[in-house]
Scaffold this active site. Structure first.
Site, PDB file in Angstrom:
ATOM      1  N   ARG A   1     -43.491  59.960  22.206  1.00  0.00           N
ATOM      2  CA  ARG A   1     -42.188  59.328  22.443  1.00  0.00           C
ATOM      3  C   ARG A   1     -41.197  60.305  23.041  1.00  0.00           C
ATOM      4  O   ARG A   1     -40.063  59.917  23.336  1.00  0.00           O
ATOM      5  CB  ARG A   1     -41.630  58.815  21.115  1.00  0.00           C
ATOM      6  CG  ARG A   1     -41.677  57.295  20.948  1.00  0.00           C
ATOM      7  CD  ARG A   1     -41.110  56.994  19.576  1.00  0.00           C
ATOM      8  NE  ARG A   1     -40.692  55.639  19.381  1.00  0.00           N
ATOM      9  CZ  ARG A   1     -41.414  54.696  18.786  1.00  0.00           C
ATOM     10  NH1 ARG A   1     -42.641  54.942  18.395  1.00  0.00           N
ATOM     11  NH2 ARG A   1     -40.905  53.500  18.590  1.00  0.00           N
TER      12      ARG A   1
ATOM     13  N   ARG B   1     -39.213  38.779  15.416  1.00  0.00           N
ATOM     14  CA  ARG B   1     -40.455  39.391  14.916  1.00  0.00           C
ATOM     15  C   ARG B   1     -40.528  39.342  13.393  1.00  0.00           C
ATOM     16  O   ARG B   1     -39.558  39.631  12.704  1.00  0.00           O
ATOM     17  CB  ARG B   1     -40.527  40.844  15.389  1.00  0.00           C
ATOM     18  CG  ARG B   1     -41.661  41.624  14.738  1.00  0.00           C
ATOM     19  CD  ARG B   1     -42.041  42.827  15.527  1.00  0.00           C
ATOM     20  NE  ARG B   1     -41.086  43.912  15.462  1.00  0.00           N
ATOM     21  CZ  ARG B   1     -41.268  45.073  16.103  1.00  0.00           C
ATOM     22  NH1 ARG B   1     -42.336  45.263  16.850  1.00  0.00           N
ATOM     23  NH2 ARG B   1     -40.373  46.029  16.003  1.00  0.00           N
TER      24      ARG B   1
ATOM     25  N   ARG C   1     -38.527  43.615   9.786  1.00  0.00           N
ATOM     26  CA  ARG C   1     -38.342  45.054   9.650  1.00  0.00           C
ATOM     27  C   ARG C   1     -36.853  45.378   9.592  1.00  0.00           C
ATOM     28  O   ARG C   1     -36.095  44.856  10.404  1.00  0.00           O
ATOM     29  CB  ARG C   1     -38.983  45.779  10.837  1.00  0.00           C
ATOM     30  CG  ARG C   1     -40.446  46.113  10.612  1.00  0.00           C
ATOM     31  CD  ARG C   1     -41.114  46.697  11.813  1.00  0.00           C
ATOM     32  NE  ARG C   1     -40.357  47.722  12.522  1.00  0.00           N
ATOM     33  CZ  ARG C   1     -40.819  48.392  13.575  1.00  0.00           C
ATOM     34  NH1 ARG C   1     -42.031  48.145  14.030  1.00  0.00           N
ATOM     35  NH2 ARG C   1     -40.083  49.298  14.180  1.00  0.00           N
TER      36      ARG C   1
ATOM     37  N   LYS D   1     -46.301  46.437  22.201  1.00  0.00           N
ATOM     38  CA  LYS D   1     -47.341  47.456  21.991  1.00  0.00           C
ATOM     39  C   LYS D   1     -48.233  47.078  20.801  1.00  0.00           C
ATOM     40  O   LYS D   1     -49.454  47.157  20.883  1.00  0.00           O
ATOM     41  CB  LYS D   1     -46.708  48.837  21.737  1.00  0.00           C
ATOM     42  CG  LYS D   1     -45.885  49.371  22.894  1.00  0.00           C
ATOM     43  CD  LYS D   1     -45.429  50.806  22.673  1.00  0.00           C
ATOM     44  CE  LYS D   1     -44.422  50.980  21.566  1.00  0.00           C
ATOM     45  NZ  LYS D   1     -43.102  50.350  21.799  1.00  0.00           N
TER      46      LYS D   1
ATOM     47  N   ARG E   1     -32.181  52.072  19.062  1.00  0.00           N
ATOM     48  CA  ARG E   1     -33.579  52.370  19.429  1.00  0.00           C
ATOM     49  C   ARG E   1     -33.760  52.294  20.942  1.00  0.00           C
ATOM     50  O   ARG E   1     -34.492  53.073  21.540  1.00  0.00           O
ATOM     51  CB  ARG E   1     -34.537  51.407  18.707  1.00  0.00           C
ATOM     52  CG  ARG E   1     -34.695  51.754  17.229  1.00  0.00           C
ATOM     53  CD  ARG E   1     -35.254  50.595  16.423  1.00  0.00           C
ATOM     54  NE  ARG E   1     -36.597  50.210  16.812  1.00  0.00           N
ATOM     55  CZ  ARG E   1     -37.115  49.003  16.571  1.00  0.00           C
ATOM     56  NH1 ARG E   1     -36.416  48.078  15.932  1.00  0.00           N
ATOM     57  NH2 ARG E   1     -38.335  48.731  16.962  1.00  0.00           N
TER      58      ARG E   1
HETATM   59  P1  AMP Z   1     -42.306  51.667  15.853  1.00  0.00           P
HETATM   60  O1  AMP Z   1     -43.031  50.978  14.731  1.00  0.00           O
HETATM   61  O2  AMP Z   1     -43.221  52.264  16.870  1.00  0.00           O
HETATM   62  O3  AMP Z   1     -41.237  50.793  16.467  1.00  0.00           O
HETATM   63  O4  AMP Z   1     -41.537  52.908  15.197  1.00  0.00           O
HETATM   64  C1  AMP Z   1     -40.529  52.715  14.219  1.00  0.00           C
HETATM   65  C2  AMP Z   1     -39.711  53.970  14.058  1.00  0.00           C
HETATM   66  O5  AMP Z   1     -40.551  55.058  13.611  1.00  0.00           O
HETATM   67  C3  AMP Z   1     -39.063  54.492  15.329  1.00  0.00           C
HETATM   68  O6  AMP Z   1     -37.836  53.860  15.606  1.00  0.00           O
HETATM   69  C4  AMP Z   1     -38.869  55.979  14.979  1.00  0.00           C
HETATM   70  O7  AMP Z   1     -37.792  56.157  14.098  1.00  0.00           O
HETATM   71  C5  AMP Z   1     -40.133  56.275  14.199  1.00  0.00           C
HETATM   72  N1  AMP Z   1     -41.219  56.746  15.106  1.00  0.00           N
HETATM   73  C6  AMP Z   1     -42.381  56.115  15.408  1.00  0.00           C
HETATM   74  N2  AMP Z   1     -43.123  56.836  16.261  1.00  0.00           N
HETATM   75  C7  AMP Z   1     -42.415  57.963  16.502  1.00  0.00           C
HETATM   76  C8  AMP Z   1     -42.631  59.105  17.326  1.00  0.00           C
HETATM   77  N3  AMP Z   1     -43.735  59.219  18.097  1.00  0.00           N
HETATM   78  N4  AMP Z   1     -41.684  60.074  17.339  1.00  0.00           N
HETATM   79  C9  AMP Z   1     -40.570  59.980  16.579  1.00  0.00           C
HETATM   80  N5  AMP Z   1     -40.284  58.923  15.791  1.00  0.00           N
HETATM   81  C10 AMP Z   1     -41.198  57.920  15.754  1.00  0.00           C
END
Ligand code: AMP
Length: 212
Positions: free
Chosen positions: A86, A125, A158, A13, A169
């Site tokens: 999400r 990554r 990360r 993404k 996740r």
């Molecule tokens: P990402 O960078 O999109 O992989 O997001 C990293 C982490 O942020 C996720 O594993 C969640 O803990 C949190 N997160 C990001 N977007 C959301 C969302 N829309 N709803 C809830 N938690 C989120």
């Protein structure tokens, strides 16, 4: 154009968003990036979000939705939502936010990737601490190890890309996020693309589908 990118962690993404941002001139709204920024700035919201993120869980809907609504109000023109919604609750809240802003989504793009590709992408990554640019130790290495090609910032892995957190996740994705694919399918707003391909190829497919 107003787009949503849906898909499991590691579906690409972020990489696709960076490409579409450039080619379509869209604002890129990543809730993961927004939350990490809150953590970096030691805000109350960041403190609350951190424990969920570190464990691979979801930050409560109302916190994330508030963040997104606030951000959308500041944006003129097109945007790309990455990592939001999400949950089904977030998808319904997004519909309400869009109605309040008198906006509609042009498309919800579902990046469909297989598990082995996802695991390989997340394990390799690397992210720039300064500008957020994405690299991969095998598929897209930086020219100088550990240094960002774009801004010379430091690359890091990360903390939630470790094996145990990735597993959690994925579990959270299957339980909470996958069902919203059907939510958008029923509304005829879903475009599914094969995200095992490189982001550049995925971008071409998407632009072609928009006749661009
Ligand atoms: P990402 O960078 O999109 O992989 O997001 C990293 C982490 O942020 C996720 O594993 C969640 O803990 C949190 N997160 C990001 N977007 C959301 C969302 N829309 N709803 C809830 N938690 C989120």
């Amino acid at each position: 154009m107003k787009l949503v990118l849906l898909g499991p962690p590691g579906a690409g993404k972020g990489s696709l968003a960076a490409l579409l941002k450039k080619s379509l001139g869209l604002a890129h709204i990543s809730t993961g990036d927004l939350l990490r920024e809150e953590i970096k700035n030691h805000t109350a919201l960041g403190q609350e979000a951190k424990s969920y993120i570190d464990q691979g869980g979801l930050v409560p809907d109302e916190l994330v939705t508030r963040l997104v609504e606030h951000k959308l109000k500041t944006i003129q023109g097109g945007y790309l939502l990455d990592g939001f919604p999400r949950t089904e609750r977030q998808a319904k809240d997004l519909d309400q936010i869009l109605a309040r802003l008198k906006q509609t989504l042009d498309s919800v793009i579902y990046l469909n990737a297989t598990l082995s590709v996802i695991i390989d992408r997340l394990a390799g990554r690397r992210v720039c601490k300064s500008c957020g640019a994405l690299f991969h130790i095998k598929n897209k290495p930086s020219q100088k190890e550990g240094i960002c090609d774009l801004c010379q910032g430091q690359l890091y892995q990360r903390p939630d890309d470790n094996e145990a957190t990735v597993k959690e996740r994925m579990r959270v994705y299957l339980e909470n996020t996958k069902p919203i694919i059907h939510y958008y399918e029923e509304q005829n707003r879903l475009m599914t693309v094969d995200a095992d391909k490189d982001s550049e190829d995925v971008e071409k497919i998407i632009l072609k589908s928009f006749d661009l």
